[in-house]
Design a protein around this motif. Structure first.
Motif, PDB file in Angstrom:
ATOM      1  N   SER A 115       0.831  -1.203   0.000  1.00 49.13           N
ATOM      2  CA  SER A 115       0.000   0.000   0.000  1.00 49.13           C
ATOM      3  C   SER A 115       0.865   1.252   0.000  1.00 49.13           C
ATOM      4  CB  SER A 115      -0.922  -0.007   1.225  1.00 49.13           C
ATOM      5  OG  SER A 115      -1.667   1.195   1.307  1.00 49.13           O
ATOM      6  N   GLY A 116       1.974   1.206   0.753  1.00 49.09           N
ATOM      7  CA  GLY A 116       2.858   2.367   0.843  1.00 49.09           C
ATOM      8  C   GLY A 116       3.520   2.710  -0.470  1.00 49.09           C
ATOM      9  N   VAL A 117       4.070   1.711  -1.178  1.00 51.76           N
ATOM     10  CA  VAL A 117       4.773   2.005  -2.435  1.00 51.76           C
ATOM     11  C   VAL A 117       3.795   2.464  -3.513  1.00 51.76           C
ATOM     12  CG1 VAL A 117       6.708   0.479  -1.935  1.00 51.76           C
ATOM     13  CG2 VAL A 117       4.719  -0.435  -3.159  1.00 51.76           C
ATOM     14  N   ARG A 118       2.581   1.948  -3.482  1.00 54.09           N
ATOM     15  CA  ARG A 118       1.595   2.394  -4.465  1.00 54.09           C
ATOM     16  C   ARG A 118       1.184   3.845  -4.219  1.00 54.09           C
ATOM     17  NH1 ARG A 118      -2.137  -3.097  -5.073  1.00 54.09           N
ATOM     18  NH2 ARG A 118      -0.909  -3.992  -6.784  1.00 54.09           N
ATOM     19  N   GLN A 119       1.039   4.202  -2.953  1.00 54.20           N
ATOM     20  CA  GLN A 119       0.706   5.586  -2.629  1.00 54.20           C
ATOM     21  C   GLN A 119       1.843   6.527  -3.002  1.00 54.20           C
ATOM     22  OE1 GLN A 119      -2.244   6.726  -1.641  1.00 54.20           O
ATOM     23  NE2 GLN A 119      -1.439   8.826  -1.687  1.00 54.20           N
ATOM     24  N   LEU A 120       3.065   6.107  -2.751  1.00 57.92           N
ATOM     25  CA  LEU A 120       4.226   6.931  -3.106  1.00 57.92           C
ATOM     26  C   LEU A 120       4.313   7.120  -4.616  1.00 57.92           C
ATOM     27  CD1 LEU A 120       6.915   5.465  -0.671  1.00 57.92           C
ATOM     28  CD2 LEU A 120       5.919   7.755  -0.590  1.00 57.92           C
ATOM     29  N   GLU A 121       3.961   6.095  -5.371  1.00 59.19           N
ATOM     30  CA  GLU A 121       3.995   6.223  -6.828  1.00 59.19           C
ATOM     31  C   GLU A 121       2.971   7.250  -7.310  1.00 59.19           C
ATOM     32  OE1 GLU A 121       3.948   3.395 -10.818  1.00 59.19           O
ATOM     33  OE2 GLU A 121       3.091   2.657  -8.933  1.00 59.19           O
ATOM     34  N   LYS A 122       1.802   7.259  -6.673  1.00 61.93           N
ATOM     35  CA  LYS A 122       0.793   8.251  -7.037  1.00 61.93           C
ATOM     36  C   LYS A 122       1.270   9.667  -6.757  1.00 61.93           C
ATOM     37  CE  LYS A 122      -3.235   5.272  -6.186  1.00 61.93           C
ATOM     38  NZ  LYS A 122      -4.446   5.096  -5.330  1.00 61.93           N
ATOM     39  N   GLU A 123       1.994   9.847  -5.652  1.00 60.02           N
ATOM     40  CA  GLU A 123       2.401  11.187  -5.238  1.00 60.02           C
ATOM     41  C   GLU A 123       3.687  11.659  -5.906  1.00 60.02           C
ATOM     42  OE1 GLU A 123       2.625  11.342  -1.007  1.00 60.02           O
ATOM     43  OE2 GLU A 123       0.561  10.688  -0.685  1.00 60.02           O
ATOM     44  N   TYR A 124       4.626  10.727  -6.144  1.00 59.27           N
ATOM     45  CA  TYR A 124       5.962  11.145  -6.592  1.00 59.27           C
ATOM     46  C   TYR A 124       6.396  10.536  -7.927  1.00 59.27           C
ATOM     47  CZ  TYR A 124       6.194  12.685  -1.747  1.00 59.27           C
ATOM     48  OH  TYR A 124       5.931  13.293  -0.539  1.00 59.27           O
ATOM     49  N   GLY A 125       5.583   9.661  -8.506  1.00 60.16           N
ATOM     50  CA  GLY A 125       5.946   9.089  -9.793  1.00 60.16           C
ATOM     51  C   GLY A 125       7.033   8.037  -9.669  1.00 60.16           C
ATOM     52  N   SER A 126       7.714   7.798 -10.784  1.00 56.64           N
ATOM     53  CA  SER A 126       8.718   6.717 -10.859  1.00 56.64           C
ATOM     54  C   SER A 126      10.092   7.217 -10.424  1.00 56.64           C
ATOM     55  CB  SER A 126       8.769   6.156 -12.279  1.00 56.64           C
ATOM     56  OG  SER A 126       7.520   5.624 -12.652  1.00 56.64           O
ATOM     57  N   GLN A 127      10.287   7.344  -9.134  1.00 56.89           N
ATOM     58  CA  GLN A 127      11.591   7.717  -8.596  1.00 56.89           C
ATOM     59  C   GLN A 127      12.492   6.480  -8.536  1.00 56.89           C
ATOM     60  OE1 GLN A 127      12.487  10.840  -7.836  1.00 56.89           O
ATOM     61  NE2 GLN A 127      10.477  11.624  -8.392  1.00 56.89           N
ATOM     62  N   PRO A 128      13.792   6.620  -8.821  1.00 58.77           N
ATOM     63  CA  PRO A 128      14.678   5.460  -8.846  1.00 58.77           C
ATOM     64  C   PRO A 128      14.630   4.611  -7.572  1.00 58.77           C
ATOM     65  CG  PRO A 128      15.791   7.348  -9.805  1.00 58.77           C
ATOM     66  CD  PRO A 128      14.484   7.851  -9.254  1.00 58.77           C
ATOM     67  N   ALA A 129      14.740   5.259  -6.406  1.00 54.10           N
ATOM     68  CA  ALA A 129      14.723   4.499  -5.152  1.00 54.10           C
ATOM     69  C   ALA A 129      13.383   3.795  -4.954  1.00 54.10           C
ATOM     70  CB  ALA A 129      15.024   5.419  -3.971  1.00 54.10           C
ATOM     71  N   LEU A 130      12.312   4.445  -5.381  1.00 56.49           N
ATOM     72  CA  LEU A 130      10.989   3.848  -5.243  1.00 56.49           C
ATOM     73  C   LEU A 130      10.845   2.642  -6.169  1.00 56.49           C
ATOM     74  CD1 LEU A 130       8.126   3.782  -4.177  1.00 56.49           C
ATOM     75  CD2 LEU A 130       7.511   5.561  -5.836  1.00 56.49           C
ATOM     76  N   LEU A 131      11.362   2.753  -7.393  1.00 54.82           N
ATOM     77  CA  LEU A 131      11.285   1.632  -8.331  1.00 54.82           C
ATOM     78  C   LEU A 131      12.009   0.404  -7.779  1.00 54.82           C
ATOM     79  CD1 LEU A 131      11.871   3.469 -11.740  1.00 54.82           C
ATOM     80  CD2 LEU A 131       9.777   2.310 -11.010  1.00 54.82           C
ATOM     81  N   LYS A 132      13.171   0.628  -7.184  1.00 59.52           N
ATOM     82  CA  LYS A 132      13.927  -0.497  -6.616  1.00 59.52           C
ATOM     83  C   LYS A 132      13.158  -1.154  -5.478  1.00 59.52           C
ATOM     84  CE  LYS A 132      18.457   1.436  -7.807  1.00 59.52           C
ATOM     85  NZ  LYS A 132      19.746   1.962  -7.274  1.00 59.52           N
ATOM     86  N   LEU A 133      12.519  -0.343  -4.645  1.00 61.83           N
ATOM     87  CA  LEU A 133      11.739  -0.901  -3.544  1.00 61.83           C
ATOM     88  C   LEU A 133      10.493  -1.607  -4.074  1.00 61.83           C
ATOM     89  CD1 LEU A 133      11.294  -1.302  -0.537  1.00 61.83           C
ATOM     90  CD2 LEU A 133      10.233   0.969  -0.450  1.00 61.83           C
TER      91      LEU A 133
END
Length: 391
Positions: free
Chosen positions: A174-192
């Protein structure tokens, strides 16, 4: 300040000496109510200059007085910051040394008098989780967000990563999906996301993330290919368990055209279909794939088919064998002819296969055929070849 003093001295000297030289002192009269002041121009101007000098002195004196207060305040502020820095450094050293209790204590002390306490709270959350204090972890993350409202991505990534490490996969997802909505495809987020999607079986999302990572140069081609195969294998397994062969066919039909006939995708799909006893459906897909490219993985999968009539399949493969003479193709024909109870044709193709590329499994099949016709010498020869090739 020295230049100003020199200018004042020159000005005073000019005012005093100048009128005396010219013999014209001048006259000034100042009246305020019942009070009057009479003086010469020279004395008046000297008084003005002295008054200005007095103002400069008062300004300097006040500056010294308040400067002491300012320096005192700065000293106390600097002392608090130095203490916060020392606590922070001690906490980070303890965290690296995996002394989590000390790390948490020092990092929290380092937040006092620290305008940049975000990292303290984030690392304190890591230490708290290592100690099994999940409530404290979440509280530190909340304080980190309050301390730096603009650091939502850093706080969110830390929280999702800690949840993933703790096995709280649904919260992490749920957290990574929410972060994607707010911040898009950030490198650190993609890896997580890659790790979280893999752990939660979100195969479709994982495949999209792998493409995004590769597009940003964050994933090597070999690793991408390996993870892609694992993702499809997991996707096929979950679909087979939930929706059976019909679900697998529907999934395959929805894949991009450039991918659906790739052997590393089609072969495991057909293996699942065969496992579900959907042999005819698997045969059709394998033939479509072989029409694109004769891949050994598809041929190996084809040998597992259980059909009531092998003749149509054998006819197609015989035509293919006339176009390209591959050891895997002849081996597949040999095995299928054995299933169709045609030992002579099977032996012919198996002999062609080992002539092109010796393989222990083909020699074992040839040995079995030789035993059936009582040619024990030939059978023993085939067995010796198989043993020599066995790992």
């Amino acid at each position: 300040m020295i230049r100003l003093a020199i200018i004042v001295v020159i000005l005073v000297a000019g005012l005093v000496i100048g009128p005396d030289i010219t013999g014209q002192q001048g006259y000034v009269l100042l009246a305020a109510g019942n009070y009057t002041i009479e003086t010469t121009v020279t004395v008046f101007l000297v008084g003005v200059v002295l008054f200005y000098v007095l103002l400069l002195f008062i300004e300097w004196l006040l500056g010294r007085i308040f400067g002491v207060s300012h320096r005192t305040r700065n000293w106390f502020v600097g002392r608090r910051r130095r203490k916060a820095l020392n606590y922070t450094q001690s906490g980070m050293q303890a965290l690296v040394a995996e002394d989590y209790a000390t790390a948490e204590k020092m990092l929290l002390k380092g937040t006092k008098g620290n305008d940049q306490a975000l990292l303290n709270y984030l690392n304190a959350a890591t230490a708290a989780q290592a100690l099994g204090h999940e409530e404290k972890r979440d509280d530190y993350l909340r304080q980190a967000h309050e301390q730096s409202p603009g650091a939502g991505l850093a706080v969110g990534l830390t929280q999702a990563r800690l949840q993933y490490q703790q096995g709280q996969l649904e919260q992490a997802l749920s957290g990574v999906r929410q972060l994607e909505k707010e911040y898009g495809s950030q490198p650190a987020l993609l890896k997580l996301q890659k790790d979280v999607y893999f752990a939660t079986g979100e195969w479709s999302s994982l495949l999209g993330t792998l493409e995004a990572l590769a597009g940003k140069g964050l994933l090597e081609a070999d690793e991408q290919q390996l993870l892609k195969q694992q993702a499809y294998a997991g996707w096929f397994d979950s679909t087979a368990n939930a929706d059976g062969s019909e679900g697998l066919i529907a999934l395959w039909q929805g894949l991009p055209r450039k991918e659906k006939y790739q052997a590393e995708i089609l072969a495991p799909l057909c293996e699942r279909l065969i496992g579900l006893k959907a042999h005819k459906e698997a045969q059709q897909l394998l033939l479509e794939g072989l029409n694109k490219k004769t891949d050994p993985r598809l041929l190996a999968c084809m040998t597992r088919l259980q059909l009531s009539d092998y003749h149509p399949l054998l006819t197609i493969l015989e035509k293919q064998a006339k176009k390209e003479s591959l050891p895997e193709l002849h081996s597949t024909l040999g095995q299928l002819y054995l299933k169709d109870d045609k030992p002579e044709e099977a032996e012919t193709h198996l002999q062609q296969a080992v002539a092109l590329k010796p393989y222990a499994g083909d020699y074992v099949l040839l040995a079995a055929l030789a035993e059936k016709r009582k040619d024990l010498a030939k059978a023993n020869d085939y067995y010796r070849h198989s043993l020599a090739l066995a790992p």
